[in-house]
Design a protein around this motif. Structure first.
Motif, PDB file in Angstrom:
ATOM      1  N   ILE A  33     -55.694 -28.596   6.757  1.00 57.39           N
ATOM      2  CA  ILE A  33     -54.940 -27.517   6.104  1.00 57.39           C
ATOM      3  C   ILE A  33     -55.666 -27.142   4.811  1.00 57.39           C
ATOM      4  N   PRO A  34     -56.155 -25.911   4.669  1.00 63.35           N
ATOM      5  CA  PRO A  34     -56.892 -25.526   3.456  1.00 63.35           C
ATOM      6  C   PRO A  34     -56.006 -25.601   2.211  1.00 63.35           C
ATOM      7  N   GLN A  35     -56.647 -25.890   1.065  1.00 64.90           N
ATOM      8  CA  GLN A  35     -55.894 -25.999  -0.188  1.00 64.90           C
ATOM      9  C   GLN A  35     -55.108 -24.749  -0.516  1.00 64.90           C
ATOM     10  N   ASP A  36     -55.665 -23.568  -0.174  1.00 65.55           N
ATOM     11  CA  ASP A  36     -54.973 -22.332  -0.532  1.00 65.55           C
ATOM     12  C   ASP A  36     -53.865 -21.967   0.459  1.00 65.55           C
ATOM     13  N   HIS A  37     -53.517 -22.901   1.331  1.00 65.25           N
ATOM     14  CA  HIS A  37     -52.351 -22.740   2.199  1.00 65.25           C
ATOM     15  C   HIS A  37     -51.323 -23.851   1.949  1.00 65.25           C
ATOM     16  N   ILE A  38     -51.451 -24.533   0.817  1.00 63.01           N
ATOM     17  CA  ILE A  38     -50.515 -25.589   0.439  1.00 63.01           C
ATOM     18  C   ILE A  38     -49.875 -25.209  -0.889  1.00 63.01           C
ATOM     19  N   SER A  39     -48.553 -25.291  -0.954  1.00 64.16           N
ATOM     20  CA  SER A  39     -47.812 -24.970  -2.178  1.00 64.16           C
ATOM     21  C   SER A  39     -46.964 -26.166  -2.598  1.00 64.16           C
ATOM     22  N   VAL A  40     -46.781 -26.295  -3.916  1.00 61.86           N
ATOM     23  CA  VAL A  40     -45.922 -27.330  -4.490  1.00 61.86           C
ATOM     24  C   VAL A  40     -45.124 -26.702  -5.614  1.00 61.86           C
ATOM     25  N   MET A  41     -43.868 -27.091  -5.740  1.00 61.53           N
ATOM     26  CA  MET A  41     -43.110 -26.681  -6.919  1.00 61.53           C
ATOM     27  C   MET A  41     -42.088 -27.748  -7.275  1.00 61.53           C
ATOM     28  N   TYR A 139     -32.457 -26.605  -0.590  1.00 59.80           N
ATOM     29  CA  TYR A 139     -33.705 -26.699  -1.347  1.00 59.80           C
ATOM     30  C   TYR A 139     -33.467 -26.391  -2.825  1.00 59.80           C
ATOM     31  N   GLN A 140     -32.707 -25.346  -3.112  1.00 55.34           N
ATOM     32  CA  GLN A 140     -32.458 -25.023  -4.512  1.00 55.34           C
ATOM     33  C   GLN A 140     -31.707 -26.163  -5.201  1.00 55.34           C
ATOM     34  N   THR A 141     -30.694 -26.719  -4.545  1.00 53.40           N
ATOM     35  CA  THR A 141     -29.910 -27.802  -5.140  1.00 53.40           C
ATOM     36  C   THR A 141     -30.796 -29.005  -5.450  1.00 53.40           C
ATOM     37  N   ARG A 142     -31.684 -29.328  -4.539  1.00 54.36           N
ATOM     38  CA  ARG A 142     -32.517 -30.507  -4.739  1.00 54.36           C
ATOM     39  C   ARG A 142     -33.621 -30.262  -5.764  1.00 54.36           C
ATOM     40  N   LEU A 143     -34.111 -29.033  -5.850  1.00 52.87           N
ATOM     41  CA  LEU A 143     -35.037 -28.706  -6.930  1.00 52.87           C
ATOM     42  C   LEU A 143     -34.345 -28.777  -8.278  1.00 52.87           C
ATOM     43  N   GLU A 144     -33.120 -28.285  -8.352  1.00 52.23           N
ATOM     44  CA  GLU A 144     -32.350 -28.371  -9.589  1.00 52.23           C
ATOM     45  C   GLU A 144     -32.122 -29.826 -10.000  1.00 52.23           C
ATOM     46  N   ALA A 145     -32.021 -30.711  -9.018  1.00 52.27           N
ATOM     47  CA  ALA A 145     -31.796 -32.135  -9.286  1.00 52.27           C
ATOM     48  C   ALA A 145     -33.077 -32.861  -9.678  1.00 52.27           C
ATOM     49  N   GLY A 146     -34.196 -32.150  -9.697  1.00 52.92           N
ATOM     50  CA  GLY A 146     -35.439 -32.756 -10.148  1.00 52.92           C
ATOM     51  C   GLY A 146     -36.363 -33.214  -9.047  1.00 52.92           C
ATOM     52  N   GLU A 147     -36.084 -32.844  -7.798  1.00 58.62           N
ATOM     53  CA  GLU A 147     -36.961 -33.216  -6.704  1.00 58.62           C
ATOM     54  C   GLU A 147     -38.032 -32.135  -6.496  1.00 58.62           C
ATOM     55  N   PHE A 148     -38.863 -32.299  -5.479  1.00 56.92           N
ATOM     56  CA  PHE A 148     -40.072 -31.486  -5.354  1.00 56.92           C
ATOM     57  C   PHE A 148     -40.177 -30.874  -3.961  1.00 56.92           C
ATOM     58  N   LEU A 149     -40.737 -29.670  -3.906  1.00 58.02           N
ATOM     59  CA  LEU A 149     -40.908 -28.955  -2.646  1.00 58.02           C
ATOM     60  C   LEU A 149     -42.393 -28.839  -2.319  1.00 58.02           C
ATOM     61  N   VAL A 150     -42.752 -29.176  -1.080  1.00 60.23           N
ATOM     62  CA  VAL A 150     -44.113 -28.981  -0.580  1.00 60.23           C
ATOM     63  C   VAL A 150     -44.029 -28.042   0.621  1.00 60.23           C
ATOM     64  N   MET A 151     -44.905 -27.040   0.648  1.00 59.48           N
ATOM     65  CA  MET A 151     -44.946 -26.071   1.741  1.00 59.48           C
ATOM     66  C   MET A 151     -46.374 -26.004   2.263  1.00 59.48           C
ATOM     67  N   ALA A 152     -46.527 -26.070   3.583  1.00 58.44           N
ATOM     68  CA  ALA A 152     -47.845 -25.968   4.214  1.00 58.44           C
ATOM     69  C   ALA A 152     -47.822 -24.854   5.249  1.00 58.44           C
ATOM     70  N   GLU A 153     -48.758 -23.914   5.124  1.00 55.14           N
ATOM     71  CA  GLU A 153     -48.886 -22.817   6.082  1.00 55.14           C
ATOM     72  C   GLU A 153     -49.863 -23.256   7.164  1.00 55.14           C
ATOM     73  N   VAL A 154     -49.401 -23.239   8.416  1.00 53.61           N
ATOM     74  CA  VAL A 154     -50.173 -23.861   9.494  1.00 53.61           C
ATOM     75  C   VAL A 154     -50.222 -22.956  10.715  1.00 53.61           C
ATOM     76  N   PRO A 155     -51.216 -23.167  11.597  1.00 52.32           N
ATOM     77  CA  PRO A 155     -51.197 -22.476  12.893  1.00 52.32           C
ATOM     78  C   PRO A 155     -49.989 -22.925  13.707  1.00 52.32           C
ATOM     79  N   GLU A 156     -49.532 -22.065  14.573  1.00 50.87           N
ATOM     80  CA  GLU A 156     -48.332 -22.362  15.348  1.00 50.87           C
ATOM     81  C   GLU A 156     -48.445 -23.689  16.097  1.00 50.87           C
ATOM     82  N   GLY A 157     -49.626 -23.962  16.656  1.00 47.58           N
ATOM     83  CA  GLY A 157     -49.800 -25.166  17.444  1.00 47.58           C
ATOM     84  C   GLY A 157     -49.810 -26.453  16.649  1.00 47.58           C
ATOM     85  N   LYS A 158     -49.908 -26.356  15.303  1.00 48.96           N
ATOM     86  CA  LYS A 158     -49.943 -27.561  14.471  1.00 48.96           C
ATOM     87  C   LYS A 158     -48.621 -27.840  13.776  1.00 48.96           C
ATOM     88  N   SER A 159     -47.618 -26.990  13.981  1.00 48.46           N
ATOM     89  CA  SER A 159     -46.385 -27.155  13.208  1.00 48.46           C
ATOM     90  C   SER A 159     -45.693 -28.493  13.500  1.00 48.46           C
TER      91      SER A 159
END
Length: 255
Positions: A33-41, A139-159
């Motif tokens: 998964i390329p770096q520019d297809h990975i998000s964190v917040m 997701y919003q509730t858990r981010l508000e509680a101080g947890e973290f979100l990771v998102m990966a953009e992937v080809p359909e066959g790798k989901s």
């Protein structure tokens, strides 16, 4: 990034501990998964360095992105692997560290939708990105509680594979959406019609031209679409203000 990489799905997961994120991101990269297809917040990144020397209240309120090198040293090696790292002020959530494509979404087109969501905050953004409303609320509730979100953009066959990877890394509330995060253009932008709807609808005609000119200039210089997008949104923030509908349309008066 491999030329044949085609992201078609976004796999998202919540992590409770900051330490889990580094392992998850490294494993995603190892799986291609390329770096520019990975998000964190997240809002509660811990650092041994005092941030006040780098970020002022004004910086945060303006939503200005800071350099990835600074944030990599402050918050851990995983951020140095990603692009577009910065701190943004998100209504109803406060200052948030964001990295990857989600940082540009938050900085640009999504800001009006978030600000105008009557208290829904990030829920409206996540729903616009293809998440079911129930999952978006979690997701919003858990981010508000101080947890973290990771998102990966992937080809359909790798989901399915990436779902299992995030789960084994400690991810919870895993979701798979049939959308990827919006990019401004496929390649260079030749006209406003080339802009994606998610970007175009949040820019006035004049702001669209400003965005395109800066995007193309930085893309030609760096061949990096992420840097070009960040630079384009930065000049929009410098030269325009949002109206009541979340459209960057009001030219700032320079003294």
């Amino acid at each position: 990034m491999p030329e044949d990489y085609k992201a078609q799905r976004t796999v998202s997961a919540i992590f409770q501990e900051q330490q889990q994120i580094d392992s998850a991101i490294r494993r995603l990269i190892d799986r291609g998964i390329p770096q520019d297809h990975i998000s964190v917040m997240g809002k509660n990144f811990q650092s041994n360095t005092r941030i006040t020397g780098f970020i002022t209240k004004k910086d945060v309120i303006l939503g200005g992105l800071r350099s990835g090198a600074i944030f990599g040293s402050l918050f851990g090696s995983f951020l140095s692997l990603l692009t577009g790292v910065g701190v943004l002020f998100i209504p109803f959530l406060g200052p948030v560290v964001a990295a990857g494509p989600i940082s540009a979404v938050l900085l640009g087109a999504a800001s009006g939708a978030i600000a105008g969501s009557a208290g829904a905050g990030l829920v409206s953004l996540f729903v616009a990105l293809g998440m079911p409303e129930e999952k978006a609320a979690v997701y919003q509730t858990r981010l508000e509680a101080g947890e973290f979100l990771v998102m990966a953009e992937v080809p359909e066959g790798k989901s399915g594979e990436i779902q299992l990877l995030l789960e084994s890394a400690g991810g919870q509330e895993i979701a798979v959406n049939s959308m990827t995060l919006p990019r401004p253009c496929a390649g260079s932008c030749n006209s406003p019609e080339d802009l994606s709807p998610e970007v175009r609808t949040h820019l006035s005609p004049d702001a669209q031209i400003t965005f395109i000119q800066r995007y193309n200039a930085v893309l030609a210089e760096t061949a990096d679409p992420m840097k070009a997008e960040q630079a384009a949104w930065k000049i929009i923030h410098l030269e325009y203000e949002e109206d009541e509908n979340g459209v960057w349309s009001k030219s700032k008066v320079t003294v």
